[in-house]
Design a protein around this motif. Structure first.
Motif, PDB file in Angstrom:
ATOM      1  N   THR A 237       0.353  -1.337  -0.628  1.00 52.93           N
ATOM      2  CA  THR A 237      -0.218  -0.355  -0.430  1.00 52.93           C
ATOM      3  C   THR A 237       0.477   0.933   0.128  1.00 52.93           C
ATOM      4  OG1 THR A 237      -0.016  -0.499   2.465  1.00 52.93           O
ATOM      5  CG2 THR A 237      -1.875  -1.189   1.214  1.00 52.93           C
ATOM      6  N   GLU A 238       2.255   1.395   0.594  1.00 56.30           N
ATOM      7  CA  GLU A 238       2.909   2.244   0.699  1.00 56.30           C
ATOM      8  C   GLU A 238       3.692   2.805  -0.335  1.00 56.30           C
ATOM      9  OE1 GLU A 238       5.287   3.129   4.407  1.00 56.30           O
ATOM     10  OE2 GLU A 238       4.491   0.527   4.909  1.00 56.30           O
ATOM     11  N   TYR A 240       2.666   1.351  -3.174  1.00 66.29           N
ATOM     12  CA  TYR A 240       1.066   2.400  -4.153  1.00 66.29           C
ATOM     13  C   TYR A 240       0.909   3.674  -4.487  1.00 66.29           C
ATOM     14  CZ  TYR A 240      -2.599   3.335  -6.402  1.00 66.29           C
ATOM     15  OH  TYR A 240      -3.857   3.434  -7.711  1.00 66.29           O
ATOM     16  N   CYS A 241       1.536   4.386  -3.144  1.00 67.85           N
ATOM     17  CA  CYS A 241       1.087   6.037  -3.127  1.00 67.85           C
ATOM     18  C   CYS A 241       2.703   6.218  -3.089  1.00 67.85           C
ATOM     19  CB  CYS A 241       0.693   6.842  -1.177  1.00 67.85           C
ATOM     20  SG  CYS A 241      -0.132   5.454  -0.693  1.00 67.85           S
ATOM     21  N   PRO A 254      -3.392  -0.566  -8.669  1.00 72.63           N
ATOM     22  CA  PRO A 254      -3.143  -0.963  -7.979  1.00 72.63           C
ATOM     23  C   PRO A 254      -3.245  -2.926  -8.925  1.00 72.63           C
ATOM     24  CG  PRO A 254      -5.175  -0.457  -7.467  1.00 72.63           C
ATOM     25  CD  PRO A 254      -5.372  -0.058  -8.737  1.00 72.63           C
ATOM     26  N   SER A 319       5.566   1.226   9.817  1.00 72.70           N
ATOM     27  CA  SER A 319       4.444   1.334   9.766  1.00 72.70           C
ATOM     28  C   SER A 319       3.822   0.221  10.633  1.00 72.70           C
ATOM     29  CB  SER A 319       3.411   1.415   8.023  1.00 72.70           C
ATOM     30  OG  SER A 319       4.288   0.015   7.881  1.00 72.70           O
TER      31      SER A 319
END
Length: 356
Positions: A237-238, A240-241, A254, A319
């Motif tokens: 997820t990190e 991706y951002c 995604p 995280s």
């Protein structure tokens, strides 16, 4: 009132709210009813009345039952009203609060004003509502057109920025002109702040496997330093951002990101996609030493006595998601044990390994 039926108070599929007004009393013809104080809702399909204190009390009248509206001005001690003239009762009518009525009209009494807004559609009935909706649609179309005009300006500016970043990239690559080493370093810092200069896209590299292979190579180069700074592992997820922030206007889906990351190992790139037992997906360096990571987690827990994921994440600067996975890995190999309570999931050193 015998044309009204019981209703849930919720709008149906394809039904749109036109206007609503509080403080409305219903009359059966000239007679007062128990529907004394409520909210009147006019939609594209129905006229609804809902009690203000008990929201589960709601009745509705289909607009097809209405012939026309007329207004009654307010007088001394009397509130303004709208008279709604009705069609005969249909044979298949649903149950309602009244079985029979001697009147073919109802009155809407407005205690808190609002009769002017609700009465604007009286002359044309449903046609008036349709006209109002058409006006709203035209206004929406106008707003969308203006928004796209602004977006076009933004895209034009973004194209200028991309062209500038390509120029800087080429200068760094070819060292044209009088670019010194210091200038090269400065240009590189500018380029990093702008993002990826030449992002891999379907337009430039086709689709399917070839596209994902080229994308994987670019991702590996871009993620090397950030993943190292995260201790050799970064949640997908990190990733991706971080990736989409660097790509600017050329955003990745995604699905394309996952497919590209799956190519890391096949292309012998310095990182790989890893999926934990919990289903959490991370990008991990090939050089990442899991034994050292587990040993570090065990050492931290031993120093603190016990720890949860949030506390461990703050200590090591990662995280919460990755912190939990590290602790779970240490537990999986038997170095830690857990206490799962209402307070939190805590991890303790496994004393069976360290004490006789």
């Amino acid at each position: 009132m015998d044309r009204f039926v019981w209703a849930s108070g919720l709008l149906e599929i394809n039904e749109t709210l036109v206007i609503q007004q509080r403080g409305v009393r219903l009359y059966d013809g000239d007679d007062k009813t128990k529907f004394d104080l409520g909210t009147l809702l006019l939609s594209t399909h129905r006229l609804l009345w809902r009690e203000q204190k008990k929201h589960d009390c709601c009745i509705a009248l289909p607009l097809s039952q209405i012939i026309f509206f007329e207004e009654q001005a307010a007088g001394v001690g009397k509130s303004a009203k709208i008279v709604v003239h009705l069609q005969p009762i249909p044979p298949n009518k649903d149950p309602g609060p009244y079985q029979n009525s001697k009147y073919s009209y109802v009155k809407l009494s407005f205690k808190e004003h609002g009769q002017i807004e609700a009465g604007r559609v009286r002359a044309a009935g449903i046609v008036g509502i349709e006209r109002k909706l058409e006006e709203k649609r035209k206004e929406t179309d106008k707003n969308i057109s203006e928004a796209f005009e602004d977006l076009s300006k933004l895209m034009k500016k973004a194209k200028e920025m991309v062209d500038l970043s390509k120029l800087i990239a080429n200068k760094i690559k070819d060292k044209q002109g009088d670019i010194s080493e210091d200038e090269t370093i400065r240009f590189k810092s500018y380029l990093l702040s702008m993002g990826i200069a030449n992002p891999v896209t379907r337009e430039t590299h086709g689709s399917g496997t070839h596209y994902h292979m080229q994308l994987a190579k670019q991702l590996a180069g871009m993620l090397q330093v950030p993943v190292e700074e995260q201790g050799g592992m970064m949640a997908l997820t990190e990733v991706y951002c971080l990736t989409n922030r660097a790509r600017g206007m050329e955003l990745l889906s995604p699905e394309d990101l996952v497919n590209a990351c799956k190519m890391f190992e096949a292309l012998n790139l310095p990182m790989r996609l890893r999926i934990f037992d919990s289903g959490v997906m991370v990008v991990q360096l090939q050089s990442h030493n899991e034994d050292e990571m587990i040993a570090s987690a065990v050492e931290t827990v031993s120093e603190k006595g016990f720890i949860n994921s949030e506390e461990y994440a703050k200590l090591v600067g990662i995280s919460v998601l990755l912190a939990k996975e590290r602790l779970l890995l240490a537990e999986k190999v038997g170095h830690l044990c857990r206490d799962d309570s209402v307070e939190s999931l805590r991890f303790y050193p496994n004393l069976f390994l360290t004490q006789d």
